[in-house]
Design a protein around this motif. Structure first.
Motif, PDB file in Angstrom:
ATOM      1  N   LEU A   6       0.854  -1.140  -0.314  1.00  0.00           N
ATOM      2  CA  LEU A   6      -0.077   0.039   0.035  1.00  0.00           C
ATOM      3  C   LEU A   6       0.749   1.398   0.051  1.00  0.00           C
ATOM      4  O   LEU A   6       0.675   2.282  -0.821  1.00  0.00           O
ATOM      5  N   ILE A   7       1.941   1.424   1.059  1.00  0.00           N
ATOM      6  CA  ILE A   7       2.768   2.411   0.849  1.00  0.00           C
ATOM      7  C   ILE A   7       3.466   2.684  -0.316  1.00  0.00           C
ATOM      8  O   ILE A   7       3.588   3.532  -0.690  1.00  0.00           O
ATOM      9  N   ASN A   8       4.253   1.509  -0.922  1.00  0.00           N
ATOM     10  CA  ASN A   8       4.781   1.682  -2.219  1.00  0.00           C
ATOM     11  C   ASN A   8       3.616   2.241  -3.331  1.00  0.00           C
ATOM     12  O   ASN A   8       4.101   3.118  -4.154  1.00  0.00           O
ATOM     13  N   LYS A   9       2.764   1.563  -3.240  1.00  0.00           N
ATOM     14  CA  LYS A   9       1.536   2.337  -4.227  1.00  0.00           C
ATOM     15  C   LYS A   9       1.461   3.713  -3.944  1.00  0.00           C
ATOM     16  O   LYS A   9       1.455   4.553  -5.050  1.00  0.00           O
ATOM     17  N   LEU A  10       0.997   4.069  -2.878  1.00  0.00           N
ATOM     18  CA  LEU A  10       0.811   5.636  -2.765  1.00  0.00           C
ATOM     19  C   LEU A  10       2.217   6.484  -2.827  1.00  0.00           C
ATOM     20  O   LEU A  10       1.982   7.481  -3.437  1.00  0.00           O
ATOM     21  N   LEU A  11       3.241   5.969  -2.826  1.00  0.00           N
ATOM     22  CA  LEU A  11       4.550   6.731  -3.106  1.00  0.00           C
ATOM     23  C   LEU A  11       4.886   6.567  -4.616  1.00  0.00           C
ATOM     24  O   LEU A  11       6.069   6.934  -5.229  1.00  0.00           O
ATOM     25  N   GLY A  12       3.991   5.576  -5.251  1.00  0.00           N
ATOM     26  CA  GLY A  12       4.318   5.624  -6.723  1.00  0.00           C
ATOM     27  C   GLY A  12       5.684   4.728  -6.997  1.00  0.00           C
ATOM     28  O   GLY A  12       6.344   4.634  -7.919  1.00  0.00           O
ATOM     29  N   ARG A  13       5.884   3.866  -6.097  1.00  0.00           N
ATOM     30  CA  ARG A  13       7.218   3.018  -6.125  1.00  0.00           C
ATOM     31  C   ARG A  13       6.867   1.635  -6.636  1.00  0.00           C
ATOM     32  O   ARG A  13       5.643   1.193  -6.631  1.00  0.00           O
ATOM     33  N   GLN A  14       7.866   0.828  -7.256  1.00  0.00           N
ATOM     34  CA  GLN A  14       7.499  -0.356  -7.681  1.00  0.00           C
ATOM     35  C   GLN A  14       7.189  -1.631  -6.694  1.00  0.00           C
ATOM     36  O   GLN A  14       7.577  -0.988  -5.521  1.00  0.00           O
ATOM     37  N   THR A  15       6.391  -2.359  -6.914  1.00  0.00           N
ATOM     38  CA  THR A  15       5.944  -3.145  -5.825  1.00  0.00           C
ATOM     39  C   THR A  15       7.073  -4.155  -5.522  1.00  0.00           C
ATOM     40  O   THR A  15       7.894  -4.334  -6.329  1.00  0.00           O
ATOM     41  N   SER A  16       7.059  -4.755  -4.532  1.00  0.00           N
ATOM     42  CA  SER A  16       8.176  -5.677  -3.733  1.00  0.00           C
ATOM     43  C   SER A  16       8.280  -6.833  -4.904  1.00  0.00           C
ATOM     44  O   SER A  16       7.431  -7.256  -5.472  1.00  0.00           O
ATOM     45  N   SER A  17       9.745  -7.031  -5.104  1.00  0.00           N
ATOM     46  CA  SER A  17       9.974  -8.169  -6.031  1.00  0.00           C
ATOM     47  C   SER A  17       9.540  -9.543  -5.802  1.00  0.00           C
ATOM     48  O   SER A  17       9.191 -10.266  -6.643  1.00  0.00           O
ATOM     49  N   ALA A  18       9.281  -9.649  -4.387  1.00  0.00           N
ATOM     50  CA  ALA A  18       8.683 -11.053  -4.246  1.00  0.00           C
ATOM     51  C   ALA A  18       7.133 -11.471  -4.919  1.00  0.00           C
ATOM     52  O   ALA A  18       6.942 -12.541  -5.463  1.00  0.00           O
ATOM     53  N   ASN A  19       6.385 -10.339  -5.102  1.00  0.00           N
ATOM     54  CA  ASN A  19       5.173 -10.491  -5.747  1.00  0.00           C
ATOM     55  C   ASN A  19       5.432 -10.519  -7.106  1.00  0.00           C
ATOM     56  O   ASN A  19       4.715 -11.473  -7.687  1.00  0.00           O
ATOM     57  N   THR A  20       6.415  -9.872  -7.847  1.00  0.00           N
ATOM     58  CA  THR A  20       6.615 -10.172  -9.171  1.00  0.00           C
ATOM     59  C   THR A  20       7.144 -11.436  -9.361  1.00  0.00           C
ATOM     60  O   THR A  20       6.554 -12.205 -10.450  1.00  0.00           O
ATOM     61  N   ALA A  21       8.092 -12.118  -8.341  1.00  0.00           N
ATOM     62  CA  ALA A  21       8.405 -13.460  -8.770  1.00  0.00           C
ATOM     63  C   ALA A  21       7.131 -14.298  -8.483  1.00  0.00           C
ATOM     64  O   ALA A  21       7.280 -15.340  -9.311  1.00  0.00           O
ATOM     65  N   ARG A  22       6.276 -14.320  -7.609  1.00  0.00           N
ATOM     66  CA  ARG A  22       5.424 -15.217  -7.354  1.00  0.00           C
ATOM     67  C   ARG A  22       4.486 -15.140  -8.718  1.00  0.00           C
ATOM     68  O   ARG A  22       3.896 -16.355  -9.340  1.00  0.00           O
ATOM     69  N   GLU A  23       4.100 -14.199  -8.932  1.00  0.00           N
ATOM     70  CA  GLU A  23       3.299 -14.133 -10.267  1.00  0.00           C
ATOM     71  C   GLU A  23       3.809 -14.563 -11.628  1.00  0.00           C
ATOM     72  O   GLU A  23       3.479 -15.331 -12.389  1.00  0.00           O
ATOM     73  N   ARG A  24       5.394 -14.165 -11.693  1.00  0.00           N
ATOM     74  CA  ARG A  24       6.057 -14.912 -12.815  1.00  0.00           C
ATOM     75  C   ARG A  24       6.017 -16.540 -12.950  1.00  0.00           C
ATOM     76  O   ARG A  24       5.945 -17.143 -13.721  1.00  0.00           O
ATOM     77  N   LEU A  25       6.291 -16.939 -11.550  1.00  0.00           N
ATOM     78  CA  LEU A  25       6.402 -18.099 -11.467  1.00  0.00           C
ATOM     79  C   LEU A  25       5.078 -19.019 -11.710  1.00  0.00           C
ATOM     80  O   LEU A  25       5.011 -19.998 -12.412  1.00  0.00           O
ATOM     81  N   GLN A  26       3.886 -18.336 -11.338  1.00  0.00           N
ATOM     82  CA  GLN A  26       2.685 -19.131 -11.299  1.00  0.00           C
ATOM     83  C   GLN A  26       2.538 -19.362 -12.980  1.00  0.00           C
ATOM     84  O   GLN A  26       2.011 -20.206 -13.220  1.00  0.00           O
ATOM     85  N   LEU A  27       2.753 -18.148 -13.683  1.00  0.00           N
ATOM     86  CA  LEU A  27       2.570 -18.299 -15.033  1.00  0.00           C
ATOM     87  C   LEU A  27       3.430 -19.275 -15.680  1.00  0.00           C
ATOM     88  O   LEU A  27       2.578 -20.155 -16.440  1.00  0.00           O
ATOM     89  N   VAL A  28       4.721 -19.288 -15.265  1.00  0.00           N
ATOM     90  CA  VAL A  28       5.558 -20.358 -16.161  1.00  0.00           C
ATOM     91  C   VAL A  28       5.143 -21.731 -15.686  1.00  0.00           C
ATOM     92  O   VAL A  28       5.385 -22.606 -16.548  1.00  0.00           O
ATOM     93  N   LEU A  29       4.858 -21.845 -14.579  1.00  0.00           N
ATOM     94  CA  LEU A  29       4.565 -23.251 -13.969  1.00  0.00           C
ATOM     95  C   LEU A  29       3.151 -23.786 -14.675  1.00  0.00           C
ATOM     96  O   LEU A  29       2.947 -24.877 -15.073  1.00  0.00           O
ATOM     97  N   ALA A  30       2.220 -22.834 -14.831  1.00  0.00           N
ATOM     98  CA  ALA A  30       1.110 -23.283 -15.793  1.00  0.00           C
ATOM     99  C   ALA A  30       1.534 -23.797 -17.041  1.00  0.00           C
ATOM    100  O   ALA A  30       0.687 -24.770 -17.295  1.00  0.00           O
ATOM    101  N   HIS A  31       2.387 -23.152 -17.582  1.00  0.00           N
ATOM    102  CA  HIS A  31       2.674 -23.410 -19.130  1.00  0.00           C
ATOM    103  C   HIS A  31       3.346 -24.937 -18.704  1.00  0.00           C
ATOM    104  O   HIS A  31       2.869 -25.794 -19.428  1.00  0.00           O
ATOM    105  N   ASP A  32       4.412 -25.102 -17.891  1.00  0.00           N
ATOM    106  CA  ASP A  32       5.197 -26.071 -17.528  1.00  0.00           C
ATOM    107  C   ASP A  32       4.281 -27.579 -17.394  1.00  0.00           C
ATOM    108  O   ASP A  32       4.455 -28.369 -17.917  1.00  0.00           O
ATOM    109  N   ARG A  33       3.228 -27.141 -16.813  1.00  0.00           N
ATOM    110  CA  ARG A  33       2.387 -28.340 -16.033  1.00  0.00           C
ATOM    111  C   ARG A  33       1.484 -28.986 -17.059  1.00  0.00           C
ATOM    112  O   ARG A  33       1.210 -30.038 -17.138  1.00  0.00           O
TER     113      ARG A  33
END
Lengths: 105, 271
Positions: A6-33
């Motif tokens: 929330l704070i990151n969003k309010l300050l217009g900063r990038q979201t934390s990288s763990a979130n990006t990692a999670r989303e990318r991983l879910q996408l690539v795994l959906a493909h792999d599986r």
């Protein structure tokens, strides 16, 4: 969303990288599986046609709105079919109704 | 009794996530708790388990020699001097000409199960022949991964293959966990990794410089007297593996300072 996001969003900063990692991983795994289960789009198309044929024997389906897809969650891939029914063959249902018929693969 | 022996595959798909280090430390910890344990290095192309255990100068024969009847099993087993309950068996020599087949691995694991309570099989990286050989010798599996994209993805491939074999239980160890990075949400959380791979969690191991130091010395952490976060984690994994109900270390509780507490507050889910 967490307090930090929330704070990151309010300050217009990038979201934390763990979130990006999670989303990318879910996408690539959906493909792999799906690749591993050898369910190709061709097969899925064939299956979609056959399912529709069977269901259409009993109820009238809105063919424009039909959606059959594979969804993966918790290591399990499910076939999710959304087949809106217009009416039964005897014509009793006039309103649109959505039916989810998840089937285990 | 052969039927009672637990033959456990330690695998990861990706290399460098800590399979061998886990095998060495777990082997020592189990042996120390009184369980007769054998560690089998199934990675004969690039074997390293002997180095981590400090046994590299004592290897004379390999499992291949036992199968070829060049020696007896007793002669090929390298007993650890400080931990007599533990023995190492290298599957083969890096210079070996013929590659082993699944039947060979089955044969070796059968021989070992006559002498040991637990056999840990250190699996080579990859999902090809070396992995499939090692797999064919095992009844259970531990999948090691790091909280990183590539490691989790490879672990998922491995789990896919394990699921089609009759190996169970398959348990998860998340290695090289950095509590601070997790608190800052700059690293996949334990929950993320576990829910993506959906395996029961056997334990986590915290990132720790002592691991490198102990490797340099050829003396696994679980053997030394040093107090270290990773050592505590390895001991926990070992105890949970033998059925003791030890709670899994929560990385969130690792930092005790005010800053760590603040970081935890920032992680609270608001919606």
């Amino acid at each position: 969303m967490t307090l930090r996001d929330l704070i990151n969003k309010l300050l217009g900063r990038q979201t934390s990288s763990a979130n990006t990692a999670r989303e990318r991983l879910q996408l690539v795994l959906a493909h792999d599986r799906v690749d591993m289960s050898t369910l190709t789009t061709d097969l899925l198309d064939k299956m979609r046609k056959e399912i529709l044929d069977v269901v259409a024997k009993y109820v009238e389906i809105d063919f424009e709105e039909v959606a059959v897809s594979l969804e993966t969650e918790d290591r399990m891939t499910a076939l999710v079919a959304n087949l809106p029914i217009k009416r039964t063959l005897t014509g009793e249902i006039e309103f649109k109704k959505n039916y989810d018929t998840p089937k285990k693969k | 009794m052969p039927e009672d022996t637990r033959t456990i595959l330690i695998c990861s798909g990706k290399g460098g996530v800590g399979k061998t280090t886990l095998t060495a430390n777990l082997g020592i910890a189990l042996a120390n708790s009184g369980v007769t344990t054998a560690v089998l290095d199934a990675d004969f192309g690039l074997r390293n388990l002997d180095l981590l255990l400090g046994l590299e100068n004592r290897i004379i024969y390999t499992a291949q020699d036992v199968l070829d009847k060049n020696c007896r099993l007793d002669q090929a087993l390298v007993r650890h001097k400080k931990e007599p309950n533990l023995a190492l068996l290298p599957a083969g020599d890096p210079r070996m000409l013929d590659w082993m087949k699944p039947e060979d691995m089955k044969q070796i694991s059968k021989l070992l199960s006559e002498k040991f309570d637990i056999v840990l099989v250190d699996c080579p990286a990859g999902v090809e022949d070396g992995f499939k050989n090692a797999l064919s010798a095992c009844k259970e599996a531990i999948v090691v991964t790091n909280p990183e994209l590539s490691a989790v993805r490879d672990a998922d491939r491995v789990i896919g293959i394990l699921n089609t074999s009759d190996i169970k239980p398959i348990q998860l160890v998340i290695n090289r966990v950095r509590p601070n990075m997790m608190a800052n949400q700059e690293m996949l959380s334990i929950e993320d990794v576990q829910s993506i791979l959906s395996l029961p969690l056997l334990g986590i191991v915290l990132e720790d410089e002592q691991v490198i130091i102990s490797t340099n010395r050829g003396e696994p952490l679980t053997l030394s007297n040093t107090k270290s976060p990773a050592k505590k984690c390895y001991l926990n994994v070992s105890q949970r593996l033998t059925g003791k109900d030890i709670p899994i270390i929560d990385p969130k509780n690792e930092g005790k300072s005010l800053k760590d507490k603040f970081m935890r507050l920032m992680q609270t889910k608001i919606f």
